[in-house]
Design an enzyme around this catalytic site. Structure first.
Site, short mmCIF file in Angstrom:
data_model
loop_
_atom_site.label_atom_id
_atom_site.label_comp_id
_atom_site.label_asym_id
_atom_site.label_seq_id
_atom_site.Cartn_x
_atom_site.Cartn_y
_atom_site.Cartn_z
N ARG A 237 -4.38 -8.11 5.52
CA ARG A 237 -4.67 -7.50 4.22
C ARG A 237 -6.01 -6.78 4.31
NH1 ARG A 237 -0.13 -7.93 3.51
NH2 ARG A 237 1.05 -8.90 1.81
N GLU A 266 -5.93 0.84 -0.01
CA GLU A 266 -4.75 1.58 0.46
C GLU A 266 -3.76 1.92 -0.65
OE1 GLU A 266 -1.48 -1.51 2.09
OE2 GLU A 266 -3.37 -1.59 3.18
N HIS A 298 0.05 0.41 7.27
CA HIS A 298 0.69 -0.84 6.85
C HIS A 298 2.13 -0.92 7.37
CE1 HIS A 298 0.18 -4.13 3.60
NE2 HIS A 298 1.04 -4.53 4.51
#
Length: 337
Positions: A237, A266, A298
């Site tokens: 994360r 993000e 991601h």
């Protein structure tokens, strides 16, 4: 009943629809949307009892209240993390919430190693050069991993998979977690305090969830403890790393490589095409300027195996809700009665 899914990616949609049709198509319809669920898009959920959310949706108090007012009663998150959902407000509103508590840990662990190897051996720079028929080796020197130290921050399923790969490289293993993993101990991992791990590891890889106590786990102090030629990888994360502190560390010429599949700001950027826009996030733009930093969007979890498992669990969570069952993936159960 029509069920609506938000933030559905093109490669994800066939897997999600196939699983939905296998389990629920005889009674319900699935509508897949590419847009993310947030304050601007929440009106599109009106009239849908069940919403399938993505990790980049914003399910704060305002959005949850709008969902409840529009008739939503169940949210099925298509991810393991749920820091984007205000569970306290969901509980107050009587909104059931479920998540995917488990999917292939190898997808993320293998990708974390992809980042580590790429920055260690300067693969991106080398690939750009050879496309221009520049075959020099200047600036491409990496290091053997055998005999060096891997620091694994978080030794759950993903961290343990990462550690097994490190063990295969012949690396010394240091670990940090709230509890020791017997599988990691069997590999010879030594559990130490975070400060020792940061100070001794040649490679630090993060595999902990984002919680209040892990926010900015890698702050200026922690980064200052790391070896000047260490490699940092974050595939967990974005909020685990203090971006400002990381930028200062890089400006000082420290860290030989950084691989980031996540970024703390993000949301609203990753999973979207921003190529025709001005990048207004100055910190992200600055990170991109460092030749020893590799950023991906991601995608660590994004394998056919993992996404297929996510689809199966999500549909199972919906089926449980419709049948009045409460499984292990439930974060907030439906109101009694």
């Amino acid at each position: 009943m029509e069920i609506v899914a938000y933030g559905v990616l093109a490669d994800e949609q066939p897997l999600l629809q196939a699983e939905f049709e296998r389990v629920l198509a005889d009674r319900h319809d699935l509508r897949c949307l590419g847009i993310f669920l947030n304050r601007d898009t929440v009106p599109t959920a009106a009239g849908h009892e069940i919403v399938l959310s993505s990790v980049n949706d914003t399910l704060d108090a305002e959005v949850l209240r709008a969902l409840a007012a529009g008739g939503t009663r169940m949210i099925a998150q298509r991810a393991t993390g749920y820091n984007n959902i205000d569970l306290t407000v969901a509980r107050e509103l009587g909104l059931a919430v479920a998540r995917v508590s488990y999917y292939s840990p190898y997808s993320v662990a293998e990708f974390a190693w992809t980042l580590a190897l790429a920055v260690n051996r300067r693969i991106v720079r080398a690939a750009h050069r050879t496309r221009e028929f520049d075959f020099r080796l200047d600036g491409l020197m990496g290091r053997d991993l055998r005999g060096r130290t891997a620091g694994v921050v978080g030794t759950g399923k993903i961290g343990a998979a990462f550690a097994r790969i490190a063990h295969g490289f012949g690396m010394r293993l240091l670990g940090w977690d709230i509890a020791e993993n017997p599988d990691c101990l069997a590999l010879g991992m030594e559990y130490v305090e975070r400060e020792q791990l940061f100070a001794e590891a040649d490679l630090v890889s993060l595999h902990v969830p984002l919680l209040p106590e892990t926010h900015h786990l890698l702050d200026a102090k922690a980064l200052g403890l790391m070896k000047s030629d260490a490699i940092l990888v974050n595939s967990s994360r974005g909020g685990l790393v203090d971006t400002d502190a990381l930028l200062e560390t890089l400006r000082a010429g420290r860290l030989s490589g950084v691989g980031l599949d996540v970024y703390e700001e993000e949301a609203g950027v990753f999973f979207l095409d921003k190529s025709l826009e001005v990048m207004t996030d100055e910190r992200l733009a600055r990170l991109m300027t460092f030749s020893n930093v590799l950023i991906t969007s991601h995608q660590a979890y994004f394998t056919e195996d993992a996404v297929g498992q996510i689809a199966r669990t999500t549909v199972a969570n919906v089926a449980d809700y419709l049948s009045g069952r409460t499984g292990d993936d439930v974060l907030v159960p439906p109101p009694a009665g």
